[in-house]
Design a protein around this motif. Structure first.
Motif, PDB file in Angstrom:
ATOM      1  N   UNK A  31      74.474 102.011  33.931  1.00 22.88           N
ATOM      2  CA  UNK A  31      73.827 102.722  35.038  1.00 22.88           C
ATOM      3  C   UNK A  31      74.848 103.151  36.081  1.00 22.88           C
ATOM      4  N   UNK A  32      74.697 104.362  36.562  1.00 25.50           N
ATOM      5  CA  UNK A  32      75.547 104.876  37.634  1.00 25.50           C
ATOM      6  C   UNK A  32      74.613 105.344  38.747  1.00 25.50           C
ATOM      7  N   UNK A  33      74.568 104.594  39.827  1.00 21.80           N
ATOM      8  CA  UNK A  33      73.667 104.920  40.921  1.00 21.80           C
ATOM      9  C   UNK A  33      74.419 105.653  42.011  1.00 21.80           C
ATOM     10  N   UNK A  34      73.984 106.855  42.285  1.00 20.03           N
ATOM     11  CA  UNK A  34      74.555 107.649  43.371  1.00 20.03           C
ATOM     12  C   UNK A  34      73.829 107.293  44.659  1.00 20.03           C
ATOM     13  N   UNK A  35      74.567 106.936  45.679  1.00 13.38           N
ATOM     14  CA  UNK A  35      74.013 106.630  46.997  1.00 13.38           C
ATOM     15  C   UNK A  35      74.534 107.673  47.983  1.00 13.38           C
ATOM     16  N   UNK A  36      73.620 108.297  48.678  1.00 11.67           N
ATOM     17  CA  UNK A  36      73.966 109.350  49.637  1.00 11.67           C
ATOM     18  C   UNK A  36      73.651 108.860  51.049  1.00 11.67           C
ATOM     19  N   UNK A  37      74.643 108.939  51.922  1.00 12.10           N
ATOM     20  CA  UNK A  37      74.434 108.610  53.333  1.00 12.10           C
ATOM     21  C   UNK A  37      74.563 109.831  54.231  1.00 12.10           C
ATOM     22  N   UNK A  38      75.031 110.923  53.655  1.00 12.76           N
ATOM     23  CA  UNK A  38      75.214 112.164  54.411  1.00 12.76           C
ATOM     24  C   UNK A  38      74.216 113.195  53.909  1.00 12.76           C
ATOM     25  N   UNK A  39      73.415 113.735  54.792  1.00 17.80           N
ATOM     26  CA  UNK A  39      72.336 114.625  54.376  1.00 17.80           C
ATOM     27  C   UNK A  39      72.872 115.920  53.775  1.00 17.80           C
TER      28      UNK A  39
END
Length: 258
Positions: free
Chosen positions: A195-203
């Protein structure tokens, strides 16, 4: 808030994604899992503008070969321009459901966010299995849009947005969770699922990948969201600390020896 959100999908979306930290990260992992060696014949199904082809050519060397296939003529043209000076690389327009290749003719096969869009993923996998030699390997990188979470002003709006993505935007929106089963039904031995989970903190960064505002507008038009809820949701994304994530699965599948 137009400066934050793209209101139409840019023409260079696939190239930009490949060049992002997210794209480089999981593509490097996929290339590692392909375990390419000198002399290998590599098949890239749905190669798009060809972002992965140069790396494959470098890995298999002058005695190897790389074939990129895509149904989109424009993508094929861009891929050919990218690899025009690589003698071992060929790019063709083709239907990945029906491969014009001999049985057991390639050593490695790859998909990257392709099976989520095709009409019949099981048929594409069967064709991939057919053209792989016994002992060959496929690495399949596919997202599961059912894992998409976006922190919004209320759970109901974010959940409705997610349902719209799965049910209307992406043809096979939950392919990630079913891919191991489909591969094993086909005859593959699944060695690993990563699994590769992309986490975005910048809109802004998230919008460039997820198309937040433009997809939300389509959700209103399709009846998944109300106008007022969509406006409140979009404003929240633009003005509050942002969080979103989605998981892509790398399925490493081998064609067993007889």
């Amino acid at each position: 808030m137009p400066e934050l959100f793209e209101l139409s999908r840019p023409d260079d979306y696939l190239v930009r994604l490949a060049a992002s930290d997210l794209g480089r990260g999981y593509k490097t992992l996929a290339t590692t899992e392909l375990d390419l060696h000198e002399g290998h014949a590599v098949l890239d199904l749905g190669c798009g503008p060809g972002a992965d082809l140069p790396a494959y050519a470098a890995a298999v060397g002058p005695s190897g070969s790389v074939l990129g296939l895509d149904h989109d003529a424009g993508a094929v043209t861009r891929a050919r321009a990218l690899v025009h000076d690589l003698a071992t690389v060929r790019v063709e327009e083709a239907d990945v459901h029906r491969l014009d290749l001999s049985d057991g003719s390639v050593d490695r096969a790859h998909t990257d966010r392709v099976l989520q869009h095709v009409a019949d993923p099981a048929l594409v996998l069967a064709e991939t299995f057919r053209v792989l030699r016994p002992g060959g390997r496929a690495v399949l990188a596919e997202p599961d849009w059912g894992t998409l979470v976006v922190d919004g002003p209320d759970a109901a709006t974010s959940d409705a947005y997610g349902r719209f993505v799965v049910e209307q935007v992406v043809r096979n929106g939950r392919i990630g969770r079913g891919l191991t089963r489909l591969a094993e039904w086909t005859g593959f031995v699944v060695e690993r699922v990563i699994p590769v989970t992309a986490v975005f903190r910048d809109v802004r960064e998230a919008d460039q990948v997820l198309g937040l505002a433009r997809v939300a507008r389509r959700a209103v038009e399709a009846g998944y969201l109300r106008e007022r809820a969509e406006a409140r949701w979009t404003e929240h994304l633009a003005t509050q600390p942002f969080f979103a994530s989605v998981t892509l699965f790398l399925v490493v599948a081998d064609r067993p020896l007889p």
